[in-house]
Design an enzyme around this catalytic site. Structure first.
Site, mmCIF file in Angstrom:
data_model
loop_
_atom_site.group_PDB
_atom_site.id
_atom_site.type_symbol
_atom_site.label_atom_id
_atom_site.label_comp_id
_atom_site.label_asym_id
_atom_site.label_seq_id
_atom_site.Cartn_x
_atom_site.Cartn_y
_atom_site.Cartn_z
ATOM 1 N N GLY A 140 -4.405 -8.147 3.892
ATOM 2 C CA GLY A 140 -3.574 -8.709 4.944
ATOM 3 C C GLY A 140 -4.217 -9.919 5.599
ATOM 4 O O GLY A 140 -5.443 -10.015 5.668
ATOM 5 N N GLY B 65 -5.448 -4.582 1.628
ATOM 6 C CA GLY B 65 -4.065 -4.396 1.222
ATOM 7 C C GLY B 65 -3.815 -4.828 -0.206
ATOM 8 O O GLY B 65 -2.915 -4.313 -0.877
ATOM 9 N N GLU C 211 -12.354 -3.192 5.633
ATOM 10 C CA GLU C 211 -11.734 -3.216 6.967
ATOM 11 C C GLU C 211 -12.666 -2.787 8.091
ATOM 12 O O GLU C 211 -12.615 -3.326 9.200
ATOM 13 C CB GLU C 211 -10.478 -2.330 6.979
ATOM 14 C CG GLU C 211 -9.275 -2.939 6.302
ATOM 15 C CD GLU C 211 -9.229 -2.678 4.812
ATOM 16 O OE1 GLU C 211 -8.168 -2.869 4.219
ATOM 17 O OE2 GLU C 211 -10.259 -2.283 4.242
ATOM 18 N N ASP D 31 -6.900 1.260 5.452
ATOM 19 C CA ASP D 31 -5.496 1.564 5.682
ATOM 20 C C ASP D 31 -4.644 1.199 4.480
ATOM 21 O O ASP D 31 -5.158 1.000 3.385
ATOM 22 C CB ASP D 31 -5.005 0.872 6.958
ATOM 23 C CG ASP D 31 -4.904 -0.638 6.811
ATOM 24 O OD1 ASP D 31 -5.638 -1.211 5.974
ATOM 25 O OD2 ASP D 31 -4.093 -1.253 7.537
#
Length: 380
Positions: free
Chosen positions: A73, A122, A145, A153
């Site tokens: 992301g 992601g 992350e 995530d």
């Protein structure tokens, strides 16, 4: 990284090529390693949904333009949105991509991800959640992350928890990297093809008439190579890794590594300790708990829990670590973040538990396309 003004041009950021029975998605933000923006997720969701219903489409391929598959992301854009008080737009980003990960995991047609280059966060989800993943000698895989004050995530807690032993805890807490050979060995990649042969493979995929998983497996297996991790691979340190990361708390993990260093002065243990000591203490604790819980959860449950965690993170009610991490490591690049809390001793159980609870009864939970997809699977 990107300005907020280019978020509307999703068609140019997600390109599409049509083959005989294939559709290929090309992530096209090479200047930022194909980092993901919400409009890209919205466009991909619509494409995947329409192709799944289209009998002319037999399978889907996804790849990246440039030297990266996808670096995850666009957290710099999220940071800027939060700085401007545009929290709802951040929530939309998480909802969009978490739902997309679920769709990929339950996709009814073969899905081939070509992980040629950087594959992180992601971007890892866009590949691992699908049915086929091709790794190359250029693949660099990581879930980093935690290093910017976030947590694994987009379904990462789920697939990390299913790795052998406690490799998932190691990758999730340190942001450690895996090569293409290592991805094949641990099962994240289904096939390994040298990058020099990808143009030929892609050309054959464009003309391939395949509509089922077994036929795609046969095709990819014919071109795949058997490769093995190098001698210095983390996969050859399984005994030490499990001994150190197979504990219930971050403090115990650090203690085990310290004991190993005292006994052996092992370079890997020393560098791993350094990574953990530089990471935000709160992120370490919530990430460890997340991976541990994921071992007993479905992907659907993991995504819903991760969504709660991300909502708590961007609310900044407990800590501003996410904005601090992105700002210091990616925007200012001073690499001197001031974490809050600054040490493990100051991270309370109440703080950690709050990340696994709803922020309020008014905060909607994550809704996944599960009812429709479960119904679809029942008819297969």
């Amino acid at each position: 990284m990107s300005s907020l003004n280019d978020c509307n041009d999703a068609d140019s950021m997600v390109l599409v090529e049509e083959g005989a029975s294939s559709r290929t998605i090309i992530l096209n933000r090479p200047n930022v390693l194909n980092a993901l923006l919400t409009p890209m997720g919205v466009r991909m969701t619509k494409l995947y949904e329409s192709w799944e219903k289209d009998s002319r489409v037999g399978f889907v391929v996804i790849k990246g333009n440039g030297r990266s598959f996808c670096a995850g992301g666009d957290v710099v854009t999220l940071y800027r949105l939060l700085s401007e008080g545009r929290v709802e737009e951040c929530k939309e980003c998480f909802r969009t991509f978490y739902s997309l990960m679920y769709r990929l995991n339950t996709y009814l047609k073969p899905h081939v991800a070509i992980m040629n280059g950087i594959t992180m966060g992601g971007g890892a989800g866009l590949s691992v959640h699908g049915s086929f993943c091709i790794a190359t000698e250029k693949t660099v895989f990581a879930i980093p992350e935690v290093l910017i004050g976030s947590h694994p995530d987009a379904g990462a807690s789920y697939y990390l928890s299913h790795l052998p032993g406690h490799l998932g805890e190691y990758l999730g807490l340190t942001g450690g990297r895996l090569s293409g050979e290592e991805l094949l060995a641990c099962g994240f990649a289904t096939h390994y093809i040298p990058s020099a042969r990808l143009p030929l493979i892609e050309e054959q995929l464009r003309t391939l008439a395949v509509h089922d998983f077994s036929a795609m497996e046969t095709f990819l297996a014919k071109h795949s190579e058997h490769v093995y991790p190098t001698e210095n691979s983390i996969l050859h340190r399984v005994e030490t890794l499990n001994k150190c990361f197979g504990h219930d708390t971050v403090e115990e993990i650090i203690g085990a590594l310290e004991s190993e260093v005292a006994e052996t002065n092992d370079e890997w243990c020393i560098s791993t300790l350094k990574k953990l000591r530089e990471a935000p203490p709160l992120s370490l604790k919530i990430s460890l708990k997340s991976i541990q819980k994921a071992r007993f959860e479905t992907l659907e449950e993991c995504l819903k829990r991760e969504y709660r965690m991300s909502m708590r993170m961007i609310s900044r009610q407990i800590s501003n670590d996410f904005c601090e991490g992105v700002c210091t490591r990616l925007v200012e690049k001073s690499f001197a973040p001031k974490w809050d809390p600054p040490c493990l001793e100051q991270v309370t159980e109440e703080m950690v538990n709050a990340y696994f609870e709803r922020i309020s009864v008014d905060e909607p939970e994550l809704e996944l396309p599960n009812k429709l997809r479960k119904a679809s699977h029942a008819n297969v």
